[in-house]
Design a protein around this motif. Structure first.
Motif, PDB file in Angstrom:
ATOM      1  N   ALA A 166      13.692  -4.313  -5.988  1.00 58.37           N
ATOM      2  CA  ALA A 166      14.302  -3.280  -5.191  1.00 58.37           C
ATOM      3  C   ALA A 166      15.164  -2.359  -5.764  1.00 58.37           C
ATOM      4  CB  ALA A 166      14.553  -3.972  -3.605  1.00 58.37           C
ATOM      5  N   ALA A 167      16.301  -3.303  -6.408  1.00 50.29           N
ATOM      6  CA  ALA A 167      17.329  -2.877  -7.101  1.00 50.29           C
ATOM      7  C   ALA A 167      16.877  -1.617  -8.083  1.00 50.29           C
ATOM      8  CB  ALA A 167      18.440  -3.883  -7.525  1.00 50.29           C
ATOM      9  N   GLN A 168      15.868  -2.278  -8.762  1.00 47.81           N
ATOM     10  CA  GLN A 168      15.204  -1.335  -9.887  1.00 47.81           C
ATOM     11  C   GLN A 168      14.486  -0.100  -9.529  1.00 47.81           C
ATOM     12  OE1 GLN A 168      13.321  -4.450 -12.087  1.00 47.81           O
ATOM     13  NE2 GLN A 168      14.548  -3.695 -13.763  1.00 47.81           N
ATOM     14  N   GLY A 169      14.338  -0.100  -8.082  1.00 46.13           N
ATOM     15  CA  GLY A 169      13.583   1.334  -7.614  1.00 46.13           C
ATOM     16  C   GLY A 169      12.088   0.874  -7.032  1.00 46.13           C
ATOM     17  N   TYR A 170      11.720  -0.542  -7.217  1.00 51.27           N
ATOM     18  CA  TYR A 170      10.165  -0.889  -6.983  1.00 51.27           C
ATOM     19  C   TYR A 170      10.014  -0.466  -5.448  1.00 51.27           C
ATOM     20  CZ  TYR A 170       9.144  -2.207 -11.593  1.00 51.27           C
ATOM     21  OH  TYR A 170       8.774  -2.550 -12.956  1.00 51.27           O
ATOM     22  N   LYS A 171       9.036  -0.180  -5.261  1.00 56.21           N
ATOM     23  CA  LYS A 171       8.489  -0.142  -3.616  1.00 56.21           C
ATOM     24  C   LYS A 171       7.388  -1.198  -2.965  1.00 56.21           C
ATOM     25  CE  LYS A 171      11.371   3.421  -3.070  1.00 56.21           C
ATOM     26  NZ  LYS A 171      11.090   4.426  -4.038  1.00 56.21           N
ATOM     27  N   GLN A 172       6.548  -1.535  -4.106  1.00 55.77           N
ATOM     28  CA  GLN A 172       5.561  -2.291  -3.691  1.00 55.77           C
ATOM     29  C   GLN A 172       5.742  -3.720  -4.366  1.00 55.77           C
ATOM     30  OE1 GLN A 172       1.506  -0.959  -2.488  1.00 55.77           O
ATOM     31  NE2 GLN A 172       0.960  -2.308  -4.317  1.00 55.77           N
ATOM     32  N   ILE A 173       5.236  -4.752  -3.484  1.00 53.63           N
ATOM     33  CA  ILE A 173       5.275  -6.303  -4.242  1.00 53.63           C
ATOM     34  C   ILE A 173       3.920  -6.872  -3.665  1.00 53.63           C
ATOM     35  CG2 ILE A 173       6.074  -8.480  -4.229  1.00 53.63           C
ATOM     36  CD1 ILE A 173       8.972  -7.443  -4.243  1.00 53.63           C
TER      37      ILE A 173
END
Ligand code: SAM
Ligand code: SF4
Length: 460
Positions: free
Chosen positions: A197-204
């Motif tokens: 999330a801190a790196q900007g990812y939106k989906q896991i």
């Protein structure tokens, strides 16, 4: 002068499932930490690694095809070749005897040993022909808990929550190539999600061979997925695969109720006939599977279902195959992965059942089922014409850099024209669906001010 490790360029090719893609990210991370560099171009690589899949004959043949190409390349120049993953595990004897161009063989539980084995293979490549390093021991404990995979997309990421499988479906090689089932510590998984999330990812997407059996102290999968979906910044959480035999009500509650858990369940059917399901060792009946589908639909009719099906399993008759077709029709999946049964060495089916359905009949059944599923998917997708869907933008469409490509919450691909808007990868955009030529939805981006008026209509 001798090259240092950082001057050795590694090229990795990945075959098979999402778990293998994830393992390649782990391997990249382990090699990067030791100073290795990477290249996307096989032609200028010093080391070529193939992360392999043993699930079906097709994947297996593809790897042998690539090994033949590498043999030719190795005659022209120095090159270290490594086979990683499930084939390394299951075919170590065959690969060392019939493919002497392989320098290093490393199974799915031994990736930590890869950097050292590669260094040794590089150092001895001129002296020796044949395998210079093998690490294929299966582990009851290895979960790579402390390794942060080296990811590339910046928007969507996989996290393996468990490794191995204890189910021993009779057709499946996974328990033999990936070993016993073990779950990762939830705290490590949540830290990984926070880091993403801190790196900007939106989906896991949470990965496991049977996520329903995830257990770590008093954590089960429903608790885990909810904790990941609660991580600020993570907007969408998916998972694959749950086994229909033990789908927990708490997981259905989480999918139905949590705004960040996608309204999509991949629910492998494998076959729609009770005798074949029993022969496959799936431990549920057609009725139990359909009851589960009904529970899901009763809970939330908008949850999209997808599945995996095997055609032509040992002794499957035409009438039994038609039961599978009827089940597919009755469930109305959004999409299905349909495979021809492929006998795998050492599996229970290979030892106890006869692979007696001809190749011609298997292919014919696959074609008929694919055609049936295509018609169902098309009808479902066409029903969406005129609706506005919320799409996570992933990047340019495959066909044109003038178009964006993204996915709905239900995992359907949507393509639309860029038309100079400020949209970019990682954004969520409302797209009004205008036409559906096949499985992809096409539409138009709704301007922000108009979109607010559409919010109540947002689907998918
Ligand atoms: N653990 C997952 C599950 O139970 O659904 C599946 C894992 S497997 C990597 C993905 C799919 O490959 C399976 O669902 C099955 O449909 C297919 N598969 C596995 N073994 C196969 C075989 N021997 N022949 C054809 N398809 C196979
Ligand atoms: Fe294979 Fe069955 Fe395990 Fe899935 S649940 S990986 S099909 S043995």
């Amino acid at each position: 002068m001798e090259k240092t490790v950082s001057q050795y360029k590694v090229h990795i090719e990945t075959f098979g499932c999402q778990m293998n893609e994830y393992d390649t990210e782990l391997v990249r991370s382990l090699l990067k930490a030791k100073g290795f560099a990477f290249t996307e171009d096989r032609e200028c690589a010093d080391v070529v690694l193939m992360n392999t899949c043993a699930i079906r004959e097709h994947a297996h043949n593809k790897v042998y095809g690539h090994l033949a190409d590498l043999k030719a390349l190795k005659r022209q120049r120095k090159l270290v070749v490594g086979v990683l993953g499930c084939m390394a595990q299951s075919l170590k004897k065959e690969l060392t005897e019939t493919a002497p161009i392989v320098d290093v063989l490393v199974g799915p539980d031994s990736y930590r040993r890869l950097p050292d084995l590669l260094e040794r293979a590089i150092a001895t490549q001129e002296k020796d022909n044949g395998v210079k390093g093998i690490a294929v021991d299966l582990s009851e404990y290895e979960t790579y808990q402390d390794i942060m995979p080296e990811r590339a997309t910046g928007i969507t990421a996989w996290i393996a929550v468990m490794r191995g499988c204890d189910n021993f479906c009779t057709f499946c090689v996974v328990p033999y190539t990936r070993g016993r089932e073990r779950s990762r510590d939830p705290q490590g998984i949540i830290r990984e999600a926070e880091h993403l999330a801190a790196q900007g990812y939106k989906q896991i997407t949470l990965l496991g061979q049977n996520v329903n059996s995830y257990r770590f102290e008093d954590w089960d999968f429903a608790r885990l997925i909810t904790a990941v979906a609660d991580v600020p910044g993570i907007e969408r959480v998916r998972f694959t695969s749950p086994h229909p035999k033990d789908f927990p009500p708490a997981l259905l509650d989480a999918v139905a109720g949590h705004p960040h858990i996608c309204k999509h369940i991949h629910l492998p059917l494998q076959a729609g006939n009770d005798r074949i399901l029993a022969l496959m060792g799936r431990t549920y009946s057609r009725k139990e599977y359909l009851d589960l589908v009904e529970d899901i639909r009763r809970r939330r009719a908008d949850i999209a279902l997808t599945t995996d099906i095997i055609c032509g399993f040992c002794t499957e008759t035409e009438e039994e195959f038609l039961d599978t077709c009827r089940t597919v029709q009755e469930v109305g999946y959004h999409a299905a992965f349909i495979f021809k049964y492929s006998e795998r060495k050492n599996t229970i089916a290979a030892r106890k059942c006869q692979d007696d359905v001809s190749e011609r009949i298997k292919s014919d059944r696959v074609t008929r089922l694919v055609d049936l599923q295509k018609a169902i998917s098309l009808q479902k997708n066409r029903n969406m014409i005129g609706q506005t869907v919320q799409v996570l933008v992933e990047g340019d469409s495959k066909r044109s850099s003038d178009q964006w490509m993204g996915r709905t919450d239900t995992n359907i691909t949507v393509v639309w024209a860029k038309r100079g808007s400020s949209t970019g990868p990682g954004d969520f955009r409302p797209i009004k669906i205008s036409h559906v030529p096949a499985t992809t939805l096409f539409g138009d981006e709704i301007p922000a001010q108009v979109a607010s008026g559409h919010l109540r209509q947002l689907v998918g």
